[in-house]
Design a protein around this motif. Structure first.
Motif, short mmCIF file in Angstrom:
data_model
loop_
_atom_site.label_atom_id
_atom_site.label_comp_id
_atom_site.label_asym_id
_atom_site.label_seq_id
_atom_site.Cartn_x
_atom_site.Cartn_y
_atom_site.Cartn_z
N THR A 52 17.70 -25.57 9.08
CA THR A 52 16.45 -25.25 9.74
C THR A 52 15.88 -26.52 10.35
O THR A 52 15.72 -27.54 9.67
N GLU A 53 15.54 -26.47 11.65
CA GLU A 53 15.03 -27.66 12.33
C GLU A 53 13.68 -27.42 12.99
O GLU A 53 13.15 -28.29 13.68
N GLY A 54 13.08 -26.26 12.74
CA GLY A 54 11.75 -25.99 13.26
C GLY A 54 11.28 -24.62 12.85
O GLY A 54 12.06 -23.66 12.84
N LEU A 55 10.00 -24.51 12.47
CA LEU A 55 9.35 -23.24 12.16
C LEU A 55 8.07 -23.23 12.98
O LEU A 55 7.10 -23.91 12.64
N VAL A 56 8.09 -22.48 14.07
CA VAL A 56 7.08 -22.66 15.11
C VAL A 56 6.28 -21.37 15.31
O VAL A 56 6.84 -20.30 15.61
N TYR A 57 4.96 -21.48 15.16
CA TYR A 57 4.08 -20.36 15.49
C TYR A 57 4.05 -20.17 17.00
O TYR A 57 3.92 -21.12 17.77
N SER A 58 4.17 -18.91 17.42
CA SER A 58 4.12 -18.58 18.84
C SER A 58 3.34 -17.29 19.00
O SER A 58 2.85 -16.71 18.02
N SER A 59 3.22 -16.81 20.21
CA SER A 59 2.50 -15.55 20.46
C SER A 59 3.48 -14.48 20.94
O SER A 59 4.68 -14.72 21.04
N SER A 60 2.95 -13.31 21.25
CA SER A 60 3.78 -12.22 21.77
C SER A 60 2.87 -11.20 22.43
O SER A 60 1.64 -11.35 22.45
N MET A 61 3.46 -10.14 22.91
CA MET A 61 2.69 -9.05 23.50
C MET A 61 1.87 -8.31 22.44
O MET A 61 0.96 -7.54 22.79
N TRP A 62 2.15 -8.55 21.16
CA TRP A 62 1.46 -7.86 20.07
C TRP A 62 0.44 -8.74 19.36
O TRP A 62 -0.44 -8.22 18.66
N HIS A 63 0.58 -10.05 19.51
CA HIS A 63 -0.25 -10.96 18.72
C HIS A 63 -0.56 -12.23 19.52
O HIS A 63 0.36 -12.93 19.95
N TRP A 64 -1.86 -12.50 19.74
CA TRP A 64 -2.25 -13.80 20.28
C TRP A 64 -3.64 -14.17 19.76
O TRP A 64 -4.44 -13.31 19.40
N LYS A 65 -3.89 -15.46 19.72
CA LYS A 65 -5.10 -15.99 19.09
C LYS A 65 -6.33 -15.91 19.98
O LYS A 65 -7.45 -15.72 19.50
N GLY A 66 -6.15 -16.07 21.27
CA GLY A 66 -7.29 -16.25 22.16
C GLY A 66 -7.65 -17.73 22.22
O GLY A 66 -7.21 -18.54 21.40
N ASP A 67 -8.44 -18.11 23.20
CA ASP A 67 -8.75 -19.53 23.38
C ASP A 67 -10.03 -19.96 22.68
O ASP A 67 -10.47 -21.11 22.82
N GLY A 68 -10.65 -19.05 21.92
CA GLY A 68 -11.87 -19.39 21.21
C GLY A 68 -13.11 -19.38 22.08
O GLY A 68 -14.22 -19.67 21.61
N GLU A 76 0.72 -8.55 30.49
CA GLU A 76 1.69 -8.24 31.54
C GLU A 76 2.62 -7.10 31.15
O GLU A 76 3.33 -6.56 32.01
N MET A 77 2.62 -6.75 29.87
CA MET A 77 3.55 -5.75 29.36
C MET A 77 2.88 -4.38 29.34
O MET A 77 1.81 -4.20 28.74
N GLU A 78 3.54 -3.43 29.98
CA GLU A 78 2.94 -2.11 30.18
C GLU A 78 2.56 -1.44 28.87
O GLU A 78 1.48 -0.83 28.75
N MET A 79 3.41 -1.56 27.84
CA MET A 79 3.13 -0.89 26.57
C MET A 79 1.87 -1.45 25.92
O MET A 79 1.05 -0.70 25.38
N THR A 80 1.71 -2.76 25.95
CA THR A 80 0.53 -3.38 25.34
C THR A 80 -0.74 -2.96 26.09
O THR A 80 -1.76 -2.67 25.48
N ARG A 81 -0.68 -2.94 27.42
CA ARG A 81 -1.85 -2.49 28.20
C ARG A 81 -2.22 -1.05 27.85
O ARG A 81 -3.40 -0.70 27.73
N ARG A 82 -1.20 -0.21 27.71
CA ARG A 82 -1.46 1.20 27.41
C ARG A 82 -2.12 1.37 26.04
O ARG A 82 -3.04 2.19 25.88
N ILE A 83 -1.67 0.59 25.06
CA ILE A 83 -2.19 0.76 23.70
C ILE A 83 -3.54 0.07 23.51
O ILE A 83 -4.46 0.62 22.91
N TYR A 84 -3.67 -1.16 24.04
CA TYR A 84 -4.84 -1.98 23.71
C TYR A 84 -5.80 -2.17 24.89
O TYR A 84 -6.87 -2.75 24.72
N GLY A 85 -5.41 -1.71 26.07
CA GLY A 85 -6.30 -1.81 27.21
C GLY A 85 -6.28 -3.18 27.87
O GLY A 85 -5.43 -4.02 27.58
#
Length: 497
Positions: A52-68, A76-85
Motif C-alpha cells: 500500500t502506497e497511498g490511502l486517499v480521500y476523494s469525492s464522487s457523484m454520490w459524496h462530496w464535502k462542499g467548499d464550506g 454532471e451525472m444524470e443519475m445524481t441530478r435525478r435523485i438529488y436535484g
C-alpha cells in the motif's frame, strides 16, 4: 563467450522471476460510502499481499464535502441530478477521519496478524499514507491537493514497479495528479519520455464512472494508461446482490454466515463492519438506513436479516492484486477474484466487462455478465472468514491456504486432438488434506477442452478442430479440509502447436 551468454540469460531469467514475485504497489482513492468502509476492512485483512502506497480521500457523484461557503453545485451525472436535484451544496459526506479510526482498530489486531504473516504493515505505517485529495465537489480537479500531489510523486518516482490506482469513488484525484504532471513537464524536452513512463506505470481499476473526469480528461489526454473498467460484475458484490448472485452462493453473504464467521467475536475492527440490522449509522450519510432493523424488510433490493451482507462494491479492485494462482494480473481477460475483462475494440489499453466478458452460468444455462465474479464468491467469503480468525487465533488454531502445483507445469504445448494428463500436487501449512476440482474455463481461452478425472488421474482432451496458436484454459482448484475451507488454484494454459 558461450558461458558468458548463458550467465547473461540466466541473470535475465532470474530478474524476470524476481519482478513477477515482487509485491504490487497500490494506491486507494475512496469517497467513504458505507460499502467503501466494508471494502477497507477486508482490504486491511489482505494488506500483507501488496504494498500500500497511498490511502486517499476523494469525492464522487454520490459524496462530496462542499467548499464550506455554501456554494451550490449541480452534478454532471444524470443519475445524481435525478435523485438529488440541482444546486446542492454538499452531499452525504462521511468526513476524513473514518480511515484513521479503522486503522486504530487494525492496530489492536496487528500483533495477532503478524503471527500468520510478517508482511502485514503496521497501522502506524499505513497512517502515514492517509492523504486528503480532491473532495469539495464531484469531479473537482482544478486544485492541487495533498492526495493528488502524493499520487503524482509516486507515478514519477524511480521505483520501476507499476502503480495500481484503485478508484472506489470518482477518478478526479487521480485525474488531478495526471494533470499536475502534464502542467509541470509538458513544456520540457523530456516530456515524451516522462509521459511514456507514467503511462506505462499507471493502471487504473475503476468501479463505474463515478464522475466525468476519466471521460473528459484521462482518456483523451492519457490514452495509453491501462484501465480496467468494472461497470457490471461488481454489482454482485454490491447492494443488489440478492438479484444477481446465484442461489448456491447467497448463503455465504447471509447473516447466518457473516455474523458468526466474520462480524461477531473477531475484535472491534469487525464490529465496525456495516451489515443489515446491526444498529450502526454512518455520520454524514442520511441515506444509510441499512442498520435499522425495522427498515430492511421489503426494500427495493429485497428483504434482509440481521448481519446480512450490505455491499463491498469496491473489493474487486484490490482483489485483482491477491495472487491465488489464477495469474490474471497481467491479463485480465483470464478472469479471477476481481472479475474478467475483455480488451476494448476502441482502445487496446482499456479492458471492460459487459456482454463480451460474460461467462456461462451453470445454474441458468445462459451467458451471464456477473458470473465471472459470482463464480468465486464462496471461495472469497471462506477466505475472508479465515482471515477474520487470524485476528483472534494463533497460527496453530487457524487455517491457512494450501499451495497447489501441477507436475506437468502450467504452460503446455500440445497438438489438436491430443490428450494431456495433469497431475496436481499440494502442500498445506496446517497438514490438511486437499481435494481437487479440475475444470475447463472456456470463456478465458479459445474454447472448452474436455476434462475428466478417473481414479485420481485427470485427462484433458483437446478438440480435434483446435487451431494453431489457440489457448485452452484448465483451472486446477484445490480446497483444503480445514475450517473455513480455503481454496487456491493453478491455471494450466495449453497452447495448440
Amino acid at each position: 563467450m558461450k558461458n558468458w551468454i548463458l550467465l547473461l540469460l540466466f541473470t535475465f531469467a532470474v530478474a524476470q522471476i524476481t519482478a513477477q514475485d515482487q509485491p504490487k504497489r497500490t494506491i486507494v482513492t475512496t469517497d467513504g460510502e458505507i460499502d467503501d468502509v466494508d471494502t477497507f476492512i477486508r482490504y486491511l485483512m489482505y494488506s500483507n499481499e501488496f504494498d500500500t502506497e497511498g490511502l486517499v480521500y476523494s469525492s464522487s457523484m454520490w459524496h462530496w464535502k462542499g467548499d464550506g461557503k455554501g456554494t451550490p453545485f449541480t452534478s454532471e451525472m444524470e443519475m445524481t441530478r435525478r435523485i438529488y436535484g440541482e444546486n446542492v451544496t454538499d452531499l452525504r459526506w462521511p468526513g476524513t477521519n473514518w480511515i484513521q479510526e479503522l486503522l486504530a482498530e487494525y492496530a489492536k489486531i496487528h500483533p495477532k496478524l503478524m503471527l500468520h504473516d510478517e508482511r502485514y504493515p503496521s497501522a502506524e505505517a499505513l497512517l502515514q499514507l492517509v492523504k486528503v485529495g480532491n473532495i469539495d465537489f464531484e469531479g473537482e480537479m482544478a486544485t492541487r491537493t495533498n492526495g493528488s500531489e502524493w499520487i503524482a510523486q509516486k507515478l514519477l518516482d524511480d521505483d520501476p514497479r507499476e502503480i495500481f490506482l484503485q478508484a472506489w469513488g470518482g477518478t478526479n484525484t487521480i485525474a488531478r495528479a495526471l494533470k499536475s504532471i502534464e502542467e509541470d513537464y509538458s513544456k520540457k524536452r523530456n516530456w515524451k519520455e516522462i509521459k511514456a513512463k507514467v503511462s506505462k506505470k499507471a493502471i487504473i481499476y475503476t468501479i463505474m464512472d463515478q464522475d466525468a473526469t476519466y471521460k473528459k480528461y484521462i482518456d483523451p489526454n492519457w490514452p495509453e494508461i491501462r484501465v480496467f473498467y468494472n461497470a457490471n460484475q461488481f454489482w454482485c458484490f454490491a447492494y443488489p446482490w440478492k438479484r444477481v448472485v446465484p442461489k448456491s452462493q447467497q448463503p455465504y453473504l447471509e447473516g447466518s454466515f457473516m455474523g458468526p464467521n466474520i462480524i461477531n467475536d473477531h475484535e472491534s475492527l469487525f464490529e465496525k463492519y456495516y451489515s443489515y440490522g446491526d444498529g450502526q449509522k454512518q455520520e454524514g450519510d442520511p441515506n444509510h438506513f441499512e442498520g435499522d432493523i425495522s427498515k430492511i424488510v421489503n426494500t427495493e433490493r429485497g428483504s434482509f436479516s440481521k448481519y446480512d451482507f450490505i455491499s463491498e462494491g469496491d473489493s474487486p479492485a484490490f482483489l485483482h492484486l491477491v495472487n491465488v494462482g489464477l495469474v490474471n494480473y497481467e491479463d485480465p481477460s483470464r478472469g479471477g477474484w476481481s472479475g474478467r475483462f475483455e480488451q476494448s475494440a476502441e482502445n487496446p489499453y482499456r479492458y471492460e466487462d459487459g456482454e463480451a466478458a460474460s461467462d456461462l452460468n451453470p445454474e441458468t444455462g445462459e451467458m451471464d455478465t456477473s458470473y465471472p465474479q459470482t463464480r468465486w464468491i464462496k471461495a472469497m467469503q471462506l477466505d475472508f472468514a479465515a482471515r477474520a480468525d487470524w485476528a483472534v487465533k494463533s497460527f496453530e488454531e487457524a487455517n491457512h491456504a494450501p499451495v497447489i502445483n501441477v507436475t506437468e507445469g502450467t504452460s503446455i504445448i500440445a497438438a489438436a486432438g491430443e490428450e494431456v494428463t495433469l497431475n496436481p500436487t499440494f502442500t498445506d501449512p496446517d497438514g490438511h488434506g486437499v481435494w481437487f476440482n479440475i475444470w475447463p474455463y472456456a470463456e478465458a481461452g479459445d474454447g472448452a477442452a474436455t476434462v475428466e478425472t478417473k481414479e485420481g488421474v485427470t485427462t484433458v482432451q483437446l478438440p480435434k478442430t483446435a487451431k494453431t496458436g489457440e489457448e485452452y484454459h484448465v483451472i486446477v482448484e484445490g480446497s483444503d479440509a480445514g475450517f473455513p475451507s480455503l481454496t487456491r488454484y493453478q491455471r494450466v494454459i495449453i497452447t495448440i502447436k
